[in-house]
Design a protein around this motif. Structure first.
Motif, mmCIF file in Angstrom:
data_model
loop_
_atom_site.group_PDB
_atom_site.id
_atom_site.type_symbol
_atom_site.label_atom_id
_atom_site.label_comp_id
_atom_site.label_asym_id
_atom_site.label_seq_id
_atom_site.Cartn_x
_atom_site.Cartn_y
_atom_site.Cartn_z
ATOM 1 N N GLY A 56 40.051 33.722 3.067
ATOM 2 C CA GLY A 56 38.665 34.007 2.693
ATOM 3 C C GLY A 56 38.535 34.223 1.199
ATOM 4 O O GLY A 56 39.510 34.614 0.544
ATOM 5 N N VAL A 57 37.344 33.975 0.666
ATOM 6 C CA VAL A 57 37.108 34.082 -0.778
ATOM 7 C C VAL A 57 35.915 34.986 -1.048
ATOM 8 O O VAL A 57 34.910 34.907 -0.343
ATOM 9 N N LEU A 58 36.016 35.790 -2.105
ATOM 10 C CA LEU A 58 34.864 36.526 -2.636
ATOM 11 C C LEU A 58 34.759 36.204 -4.111
ATOM 12 O O LEU A 58 35.762 36.293 -4.832
ATOM 13 N N SER A 59 33.552 35.839 -4.578
ATOM 14 C CA SER A 59 33.345 35.568 -6.002
ATOM 15 C C SER A 59 32.209 36.430 -6.510
ATOM 16 O O SER A 59 31.240 36.666 -5.788
ATOM 17 N N GLY A 60 32.327 36.839 -7.776
ATOM 18 C CA GLY A 60 31.256 37.649 -8.357
ATOM 19 C C GLY A 60 31.551 37.971 -9.809
ATOM 20 O O GLY A 60 32.405 37.336 -10.437
ATOM 21 N N SER A 61 30.868 38.977 -10.324
ATOM 22 C CA SER A 61 31.073 39.376 -11.720
ATOM 23 C C SER A 61 32.463 40.001 -11.856
ATOM 24 O O SER A 61 33.028 40.503 -10.871
ATOM 25 N N SER A 62 32.975 40.014 -13.097
ATOM 26 C CA SER A 62 34.289 40.645 -13.327
ATOM 27 C C SER A 62 34.261 42.096 -12.876
ATOM 28 O O SER A 62 35.228 42.577 -12.269
ATOM 29 N N ALA A 63 33.150 42.795 -13.161
ATOM 30 C CA ALA A 63 33.077 44.225 -12.827
ATOM 31 C C ALA A 63 33.123 44.420 -11.310
ATOM 32 O O ALA A 63 33.857 45.288 -10.811
ATOM 33 N N MET A 64 32.373 43.607 -10.592
ATOM 34 C CA MET A 64 32.336 43.741 -9.125
ATOM 35 C C MET A 64 33.701 43.392 -8.517
ATOM 36 O O MET A 64 34.211 44.093 -7.634
ATOM 37 N N ILE A 65 34.319 42.324 -9.019
ATOM 38 C CA ILE A 65 35.611 41.902 -8.464
ATOM 39 C C ILE A 65 36.700 42.925 -8.797
ATOM 40 O O ILE A 65 37.550 43.244 -7.967
ATOM 41 N N LYS A 66 36.631 43.498 -10.008
ATOM 42 C CA LYS A 66 37.626 44.513 -10.390
ATOM 43 C C LYS A 66 37.479 45.753 -9.513
ATOM 44 O O LYS A 66 38.466 46.337 -9.062
ATOM 45 N N LYS A 67 36.224 46.124 -9.262
ATOM 46 C CA LYS A 67 35.962 47.294 -8.398
ATOM 47 C C LYS A 67 36.571 47.069 -7.006
ATOM 48 O O LYS A 67 37.229 47.954 -6.463
ATOM 49 N N ILE A 68 36.396 45.866 -6.462
ATOM 50 C CA ILE A 68 36.929 45.584 -5.120
ATOM 51 C C ILE A 68 38.458 45.492 -5.157
ATOM 52 O O ILE A 68 39.153 45.992 -4.282
#
Ligand SMILES: *Cc1c(COP(=O)(O)O)cnc(C)c1O
Length: 295
Positions: free
Chosen positions: A215-227
């Motif tokens: 599975g893949v999740l894409s988003g802003s650097s801030a959102m991806i770093k948080k996850i």
């Protein structure tokens, strides 16, 4: 960025590995660290360098770079299943006693999370017919934190107006997540329409060979770093290097496979429409619009 470049070149620093066209599978759990200070820094931030493959891994990083570029997102994470990507995306953005609005009849394991797991933390989910933006507006409560979308929907193929729903959500400080498995970024890019997190089951078109679940999740650097710092490392469901390698190989033919699927699907539907044992009850598949690639 050119599609063929993303699929065949991006992230692949071939001079680092004997100019091999196929990237190496860095099948390791740990990476050697020679200085205590460096080890301390890596423990403090596992995204800062290679330490342990539950965090980051060079083969997986090649895949992440390609998937983020396909989605026109700043960053991406790859999970060992689409279900894990759904779970991490939602868990990262909701607290106890908060509320979610979801499109009705989402994918099975999204619905089971909303119905069976989140209520244990007093998180309620309201399901709406996503074909009208007003339905989302009416369902929003003061404690709504997430609008969960799936366009086209898994079971009905019903669409949502991603641009309008993301604007509505932004006005209320609500995070939007869209499962884009059915389109892939070749046909639809939710991030460009204002969605915060684009999600895919890579098991389907990205893999394309029925040999990998991911599975893949894409988003802003801030959102991806948080996850990454929290749910990704903690649930420990990041993709393994060999599976990442299979997906990199799958990506090489993504565009060609989708062309083929677009050409053959209308023929299959036409055959089924005429078949005496088949009753079509999904009105809009009677007129399949010509699929339009956006890259
Ligand atoms: C298959 C699928 C998922 C779940 O993905 P897995 O990789 O099977 O865990 C999520 N959403 C949609 C739309 C799917 O088709």
């Amino acid at each position: 960025m050119d599609l063929s470049f993303i699929l065949n070149e991006l992230g692949e620093n071939r001079s680092d590995y004997f100019n091999a066209i196929a990237p190496p599978i860095i099948q390791t759990s740990n990476f050697q660290v020679r200085k205590v200070d460096e080890l301390r820094d890596l423990f403090a931030d596992e995204s800062s360098g290679y330490l342990y493959s539950r965090g980051i891994n060079p083969t997986v990083d090649i895949l992440r770079e390609k998937l983020a570029a396909l989605d026109r997102a700043e960053d991406a994470l790859v999970f060992n299943s689409g279900a894990a990507a759904i779970f991490a995306a939602v868990l990262a953005n909701v607290q106890a006693d908060e509320h979610i609005v979801s499109v009705q009849k989402p994918y099975t394991w999204a619905q089971r999370m909303f119905d069976n797991i989140l209520p244990r933390f007093n998180v309620d989910t309201t399901y709406v017919d996503g074909t009208l933006v007003e339905n989302f507006a009416e369902a929003i409560r003061p404690n709504t934190r997430i609008i969960y979308l799936e366009s086209p929907n898994s079971w009905s193929y019903a669409l949502q107006d991603l641009r309008a729903v993301s604007e509505l959500a932004r006005d209320h400080g609500i995070i939007t997540i869209c499962d884009n498995s059915y389109c892939t970024p070749i046909y639809q890019r939710p991030i460009e329409m204002g969605i915060d997190l684009a999600l895919q089951s890579a098991t389907k078109y990205i893999g394309g060979h029925s040999d990998t679940v991911a599975g893949v999740l894409s988003g802003s650097s801030a959102m991806i770093k948080k996850i990454f710092d929290s749910e990704y490392l903690n649930i420990g469901s990041g993709i393994q290097p060999f599976n990442a390698w299979l997906l990199i190989r799958g990506l090489r033919t993504l565009s060609a496979r989708l062309d083929r699927i677009s050409a053959t699907t209308p023929k299959i539907v036409a055959y089924l429409k005429e078949h005496h044992q088949v009753r079509l009850n999904v009105p809009f598949i009677l007129h399949i619009p010509k699929a339009k690639k956006i890259c």
